[in-house]
Write a protein that holds these residues in place. Structure first.
Motif, mmCIF file in Angstrom:
data_model
loop_
_atom_site.group_PDB
_atom_site.id
_atom_site.type_symbol
_atom_site.label_atom_id
_atom_site.label_comp_id
_atom_site.label_asym_id
_atom_site.label_seq_id
_atom_site.Cartn_x
_atom_site.Cartn_y
_atom_site.Cartn_z
ATOM 1 N N ILE A 31 0.794 -0.983 0.076
ATOM 2 C CA ILE A 31 -0.078 -0.077 -0.031
ATOM 3 C C ILE A 31 0.925 1.325 0.052
ATOM 4 O O ILE A 31 2.334 1.105 0.303
ATOM 5 C CB ILE A 31 -0.993 0.022 1.171
ATOM 6 C CG1 ILE A 31 -0.155 -0.045 2.481
ATOM 7 C CG2 ILE A 31 -1.782 -1.382 1.346
ATOM 8 C CD1 ILE A 31 -1.160 0.413 3.765
ATOM 9 N N LYS A 32 0.449 2.376 -0.159
ATOM 10 C CA LYS A 32 1.086 3.660 -0.001
ATOM 11 C C LYS A 32 0.456 4.695 0.281
ATOM 12 O O LYS A 32 -0.804 4.706 0.399
ATOM 13 C CB LYS A 32 1.581 4.174 -1.816
ATOM 14 C CG LYS A 32 0.627 4.044 -2.835
ATOM 15 C CD LYS A 32 1.331 4.521 -4.128
ATOM 16 C CE LYS A 32 0.052 4.709 -5.034
ATOM 17 N NZ LYS A 32 0.680 4.778 -6.320
ATOM 18 N N SER A 33 1.003 5.608 1.044
ATOM 19 C CA SER A 33 0.596 6.965 1.516
ATOM 20 C C SER A 33 1.255 8.260 1.382
ATOM 21 O O SER A 33 2.265 7.794 0.698
ATOM 22 C CB SER A 33 0.397 6.700 3.190
ATOM 23 O OG SER A 33 1.699 6.636 3.685
ATOM 24 N N TRP A 34 1.013 9.187 1.585
ATOM 25 C CA TRP A 34 1.922 10.443 1.596
ATOM 26 C C TRP A 34 1.914 11.099 2.877
ATOM 27 O O TRP A 34 0.735 10.825 3.446
ATOM 28 C CB TRP A 34 1.330 11.119 0.235
ATOM 29 C CG TRP A 34 0.149 11.967 0.325
ATOM 30 C CD1 TRP A 34 -0.012 13.221 0.592
ATOM 31 C CD2 TRP A 34 -1.224 11.392 0.128
ATOM 32 N NE1 TRP A 34 -1.502 13.489 0.615
ATOM 33 C CE2 TRP A 34 -2.140 12.247 0.305
ATOM 34 C CE3 TRP A 34 -1.684 9.973 -0.355
ATOM 35 C CZ2 TRP A 34 -3.504 12.094 0.101
ATOM 36 C CZ3 TRP A 34 -2.876 9.866 -0.602
ATOM 37 C CH2 TRP A 34 -3.799 10.797 -0.361
ATOM 38 N N ARG A 35 2.464 12.123 2.768
ATOM 39 C CA ARG A 35 2.558 12.927 4.056
ATOM 40 C C ARG A 35 1.875 14.241 3.936
ATOM 41 O O ARG A 35 2.004 14.845 2.637
ATOM 42 C CB ARG A 35 3.929 13.139 4.543
ATOM 43 C CG ARG A 35 4.683 11.941 4.901
ATOM 44 C CD ARG A 35 4.213 11.670 6.200
ATOM 45 N NE ARG A 35 5.159 10.373 6.772
ATOM 46 C CZ ARG A 35 5.003 10.035 8.064
ATOM 47 N NH1 ARG A 35 4.401 10.758 8.850
ATOM 48 N NH2 ARG A 35 5.803 8.653 8.206
ATOM 49 N N ASN A 36 0.829 14.807 4.576
ATOM 50 C CA ASN A 36 0.240 15.991 4.120
ATOM 51 C C ASN A 36 1.132 17.088 4.818
ATOM 52 O O ASN A 36 2.247 16.758 5.518
ATOM 53 C CB ASN A 36 -1.210 16.140 4.964
ATOM 54 C CG ASN A 36 -1.109 16.013 6.569
ATOM 55 O OD1 ASN A 36 -0.166 16.100 7.129
ATOM 56 N ND2 ASN A 36 -2.367 15.999 7.038
ATOM 57 N N ASN A 37 0.525 18.683 4.900
ATOM 58 C CA ASN A 37 1.540 19.349 5.392
ATOM 59 C C ASN A 37 1.780 19.395 6.877
ATOM 60 O O ASN A 37 2.922 19.857 7.271
ATOM 61 C CB ASN A 37 0.957 20.898 4.989
ATOM 62 C CG ASN A 37 0.752 21.180 3.644
ATOM 63 O OD1 ASN A 37 1.510 20.858 2.971
ATOM 64 N ND2 ASN A 37 -0.214 22.122 3.310
ATOM 65 N N GLY A 38 1.065 18.591 7.842
ATOM 66 C CA GLY A 38 1.260 18.491 9.000
ATOM 67 C C GLY A 38 2.187 17.201 9.230
ATOM 68 O O GLY A 38 2.143 16.867 10.261
ATOM 69 N N ASN A 39 2.616 16.728 8.203
ATOM 70 C CA ASN A 39 3.610 15.427 8.312
ATOM 71 C C ASN A 39 2.793 14.275 8.620
ATOM 72 O O ASN A 39 3.449 13.244 9.133
ATOM 73 C CB ASN A 39 4.727 15.702 9.138
ATOM 74 C CG ASN A 39 5.858 14.838 8.755
ATOM 75 O OD1 ASN A 39 6.081 14.137 7.602
ATOM 76 N ND2 ASN A 39 6.671 14.393 9.712
ATOM 77 N N GLN A 40 1.642 14.177 8.556
ATOM 78 C CA GLN A 40 0.828 12.871 8.881
ATOM 79 C C GLN A 40 0.507 12.141 7.928
ATOM 80 O O GLN A 40 0.336 12.545 6.602
ATOM 81 C CB GLN A 40 -0.591 13.582 9.488
ATOM 82 C CG GLN A 40 -0.593 14.293 10.788
ATOM 83 C CD GLN A 40 -1.889 14.935 11.005
ATOM 84 O OE1 GLN A 40 -2.610 15.420 10.349
ATOM 85 N NE2 GLN A 40 -2.092 15.018 12.552
ATOM 86 N N ARG A 41 0.514 10.879 7.981
ATOM 87 C CA ARG A 41 0.213 9.743 6.864
ATOM 88 C C ARG A 41 -1.348 9.991 6.255
ATOM 89 O O ARG A 41 -2.075 10.058 7.140
ATOM 90 C CB ARG A 41 0.261 8.349 7.246
ATOM 91 C CG ARG A 41 1.804 7.927 7.218
ATOM 92 C CD ARG A 41 1.750 6.542 7.464
ATOM 93 N NE ARG A 41 2.944 6.051 7.082
ATOM 94 C CZ ARG A 41 3.999 5.697 7.869
ATOM 95 N NH1 ARG A 41 3.855 6.003 9.057
ATOM 96 N NH2 ARG A 41 5.294 5.219 7.421
ATOM 97 N N ARG A 42 -1.419 10.015 5.032
ATOM 98 C CA ARG A 42 -2.605 10.252 4.440
ATOM 99 C C ARG A 42 -2.998 9.067 3.446
ATOM 100 O O ARG A 42 -2.020 8.594 2.820
ATOM 101 C CB ARG A 42 -2.970 11.551 4.004
ATOM 102 C CG ARG A 42 -2.604 12.550 4.630
ATOM 103 C CD ARG A 42 -3.574 12.597 6.094
ATOM 104 N NE ARG A 42 -5.112 12.728 5.791
ATOM 105 C CZ ARG A 42 -5.910 12.757 6.785
ATOM 106 N NH1 ARG A 42 -5.587 12.587 8.164
ATOM 107 N NH2 ARG A 42 -7.292 12.857 6.403
#
Length: 152
Positions: A31-42
């Motif tokens: 699976i994959k995610s990315w980090r939002n501006n607050g450095n949280q996985r999304r």
């Protein structure tokens, strides 16, 4: 309008897995995610389908490496569509049928001889003078040989 995204906690809760499991799946490339501006996985909501497939495959005894190979066979490593799932499940069904056949043969011979040629059992029904089965390979060669015949 921005696309809906899910937090790691929400995905974990919805899928019935631990957050650490999601991290593990990510590390394995499933699976994959990315980090939002607050450095949280999304995550995109479609990750739920991938995790469902992973969990179903694991219950069937399909390894994570086999799942990864199946996912990699999809264009752009996309989340499987209904049509993709039909193809994946057909391939896995053939593999599972072979495993089931092997396990049934093992079950049926478990109280007797499993064809290894070990001669260690007092009442081994396999006659294997001078370990002639060694020439056919290691392990339960008769069991493996008959399973290979069923697969062809």
């Amino acid at each position: 309008m921005a696309e809906a995204t899910w937090s790691v906690g929400r995905v974990a809760k919805r899928c019935g897995v631990k957050v650490s499991t999601l991290h593990f799946y990510e590390q394995k490339g499933l699976i994959k995610s990315w980090r939002n501006n607050g450095n949280q996985r999304r995550y995109k909501p479609e990750v739920l389908r991938r995790i469902s497939i992973i969990k179903a495959a694991q219950k069937l005894g399909i390894s994570l490496d086999e799942v990864k190979q199946a996912f990699l066979s999809l264009p752009d490593n996309r989340t499987p569509t209904t049509e993709d799932w039909q193809l994946l499940s057909t391939n896995w069904q053939q593999m599972l049928d072979a495993r089931i056949s092997y396990m049934q043969k093992l079950r049926d011979q478990l109280t007797g001889c499993i064809g290894c040629g070990c001669l260690s059992m007092n009442s081994c029904p396999l006659y294997n003078p001078d370990d002639i089965l060694a020439a056919k390979g290691n392990g339960p060669v008769l069991l493996d040989q008959s399973s290979a015949q069923h697969q062809t």
